[in-house]
Design a protein around this motif. Structure first.
Motif, PDB file in Angstrom:
ATOM      1  N   LYS A 159     104.372 -23.305  34.685  1.00  0.00           N
ATOM      2  CA  LYS A 159     105.431 -22.647  33.921  1.00  0.00           C
ATOM      3  C   LYS A 159     104.847 -21.542  33.030  1.00  0.00           C
ATOM      4  O   LYS A 159     105.429 -20.454  32.910  1.00  0.00           O
ATOM      5  N   ALA A 160     103.680 -21.810  32.407  1.00  0.00           N
ATOM      6  CA  ALA A 160     103.034 -20.803  31.560  1.00  0.00           C
ATOM      7  C   ALA A 160     102.590 -19.607  32.396  1.00  0.00           C
ATOM      8  O   ALA A 160     102.738 -18.452  31.973  1.00  0.00           O
ATOM      9  N   GLU A 161     102.078 -19.859  33.606  1.00  0.00           N
ATOM     10  CA  GLU A 161     101.677 -18.763  34.501  1.00  0.00           C
ATOM     11  C   GLU A 161     102.878 -17.912  34.892  1.00  0.00           C
ATOM     12  O   GLU A 161     102.804 -16.682  34.903  1.00  0.00           O
ATOM     13  N   GLU A 162     103.990 -18.574  35.230  1.00  0.00           N
ATOM     14  CA  GLU A 162     105.193 -17.838  35.623  1.00  0.00           C
ATOM     15  C   GLU A 162     105.752 -17.031  34.453  1.00  0.00           C
ATOM     16  O   GLU A 162     106.224 -15.906  34.644  1.00  0.00           O
ATOM     17  N   LYS A 163     105.674 -17.588  33.232  1.00  0.00           N
ATOM     18  CA  LYS A 163     106.160 -16.872  32.052  1.00  0.00           C
ATOM     19  C   LYS A 163     105.296 -15.637  31.791  1.00  0.00           C
ATOM     20  O   LYS A 163     105.823 -14.553  31.497  1.00  0.00           O
ATOM     21  N   LYS A 165     103.502 -14.023  34.023  1.00  0.00           N
ATOM     22  CA  LYS A 165     103.758 -13.086  35.127  1.00  0.00           C
ATOM     23  C   LYS A 165     105.052 -12.308  34.869  1.00  0.00           C
ATOM     24  O   LYS A 165     105.109 -11.092  35.066  1.00  0.00           O
ATOM     25  N   GLU A 166     106.081 -13.000  34.414  1.00  0.00           N
ATOM     26  CA  GLU A 166     107.363 -12.358  34.112  1.00  0.00           C
ATOM     27  C   GLU A 166     107.215 -11.360  32.962  1.00  0.00           C
ATOM     28  O   GLU A 166     107.790 -10.271  32.984  1.00  0.00           O
ATOM     29  N   LYS A 167     106.399 -11.728  31.959  1.00  0.00           N
ATOM     30  CA  LYS A 167     106.175 -10.843  30.818  1.00  0.00           C
ATOM     31  C   LYS A 167     105.467  -9.565  31.271  1.00  0.00           C
ATOM     32  O   LYS A 167     105.831  -8.462  30.845  1.00  0.00           O
ATOM     33  N   ARG A 168     104.471  -9.713  32.157  1.00  0.00           N
ATOM     34  CA  ARG A 168     103.771  -8.538  32.681  1.00  0.00           C
ATOM     35  C   ARG A 168     104.720  -7.659  33.491  1.00  0.00           C
ATOM     36  O   ARG A 168     104.684  -6.431  33.402  1.00  0.00           O
ATOM     37  N   LYS A 169     105.596  -8.302  34.263  1.00  0.00           N
ATOM     38  CA  LYS A 169     106.565  -7.565  35.080  1.00  0.00           C
ATOM     39  C   LYS A 169     107.528  -6.766  34.205  1.00  0.00           C
ATOM     40  O   LYS A 169     107.793  -5.588  34.470  1.00  0.00           O
ATOM     41  N   VAL A 170     108.042  -7.391  33.152  1.00  0.00           N
ATOM     42  CA  VAL A 170     108.968  -6.713  32.246  1.00  0.00           C
ATOM     43  C   VAL A 170     108.264  -5.538  31.552  1.00  0.00           C
ATOM     44  O   VAL A 170     108.844  -4.459  31.402  1.00  0.00           O
ATOM     45  N   LYS A 171     107.010  -5.761  31.153  1.00  0.00           N
ATOM     46  CA  LYS A 171     106.253  -4.698  30.484  1.00  0.00           C
ATOM     47  C   LYS A 171     106.037  -3.519  31.432  1.00  0.00           C
ATOM     48  O   LYS A 171     106.199  -2.359  31.048  1.00  0.00           O
ATOM     49  N   LYS A 172     105.692  -3.831  32.678  1.00  0.00           N
ATOM     50  CA  LYS A 172     105.469  -2.775  33.662  1.00  0.00           C
ATOM     51  C   LYS A 172     106.767  -2.015  33.950  1.00  0.00           C
ATOM     52  O   LYS A 172     106.774  -0.786  34.051  1.00  0.00           O
ATOM     53  N   LEU A 173     107.876  -2.729  34.071  1.00  0.00           N
ATOM     54  CA  LEU A 173     109.165  -2.080  34.325  1.00  0.00           C
ATOM     55  C   LEU A 173     109.609  -1.228  33.131  1.00  0.00           C
ATOM     56  O   LEU A 173     110.247  -0.193  33.312  1.00  0.00           O
ATOM     57  N   SER A 174     109.268  -1.691  31.918  1.00  0.00           N
ATOM     58  CA  SER A 174     109.686  -0.919  30.740  1.00  0.00           C
ATOM     59  C   SER A 174     108.956   0.424  30.664  1.00  0.00           C
ATOM     60  O   SER A 174     109.491   1.375  30.099  1.00  0.00           O
TER      61      SER A 174
END
Length: 188
Positions: A159-163, A165-174
């Motif tokens: 769950k921590a890895e997925e969180k 990964k999602e944070k990195r994805k949001v940062k990259k999209l922003s």
């Protein structure tokens, strides 16, 4: 209680029509106003899409998947008009998918946590279904029973890895102009 399915035929009309009797829409002879008033059409019991469908599942063992990803199994003892559920002898089943512990891991792991009497708010139910009692003791296909502490540790890591990964994805999209779900909301 009748056990009906959606494929069952509707019940026959309450007043059978014989060869000298007026049919539907035809006035009865000698009655003022054209005969008896038309009967309101009733839906068969299996057509209810409300919490009333839970009546058939009462006192049966169910699997309930919640919106937050938890999977519960227990006996449905009570429910209300909002589909809030009361489950007895509830167990939460925690899954760790294959490949979480090591890339060579071909089978997943699972463990059960006893939760006892459990109240579930109806809006949190994602999916639920009756458990086949003949196959209840079989492990889920592709999964092996493991120690609870190991499974909980691996599930938290996943769950921590997925969180992250999602944070990195949001940062990259922003960086290219997209906003995440909660970005831009004012916190009061």
């Amino acid at each position: 209680m009748e056990h009906l399915s959606i494929n069952d035929q509707p019940p026959p009309p309450p007043f059978p029509q014989g060869p000298g009797q007026p049919g539907p829409g035809m006035p009865a002879p000698g009655l003022l106003g054209g005969g008896r008033p038309p009967q309101p059409q009733q839906l068969p019991a299996q057509m209810f899409t409300t919490a009333a469908q839970l009546l058939d599942l009462t006192d049966k063992k169910l699997m309930v998947a919640l919106r937050d990803g938890r999977k519960l199994t227990g006996i449905l003892r009570s429910w209300d008009q909002f589909a809030n559920l009361v489950l007895q002898q509830t167990k939460e089943r925690i899954f760790v998918p294959p490949g979480t512990q090591s890339p060579a891991q071909t089978r997943g792991l699972y463990a059960d946590v006893d939760r006892g009497l459990f109240v579930v708010r109806g809006e949190n139910v994602l999916l639920m279904g009756e458990i086949d009692l003949d196959r209840d003791d079989d492990p889920p296909p592709g999964y092996d029973l493991a120690d609870l502490e190991l499974v909980q540790t691996l599930a938290k890591q996943k769950k921590a890895e997925e969180k992250a990964k999602e944070k990195r994805k949001v940062k990259k999209l922003s960086t290219i102009g997209f906003e995440g779900e909660n970005v831009g909301e004012a916190l009061l």
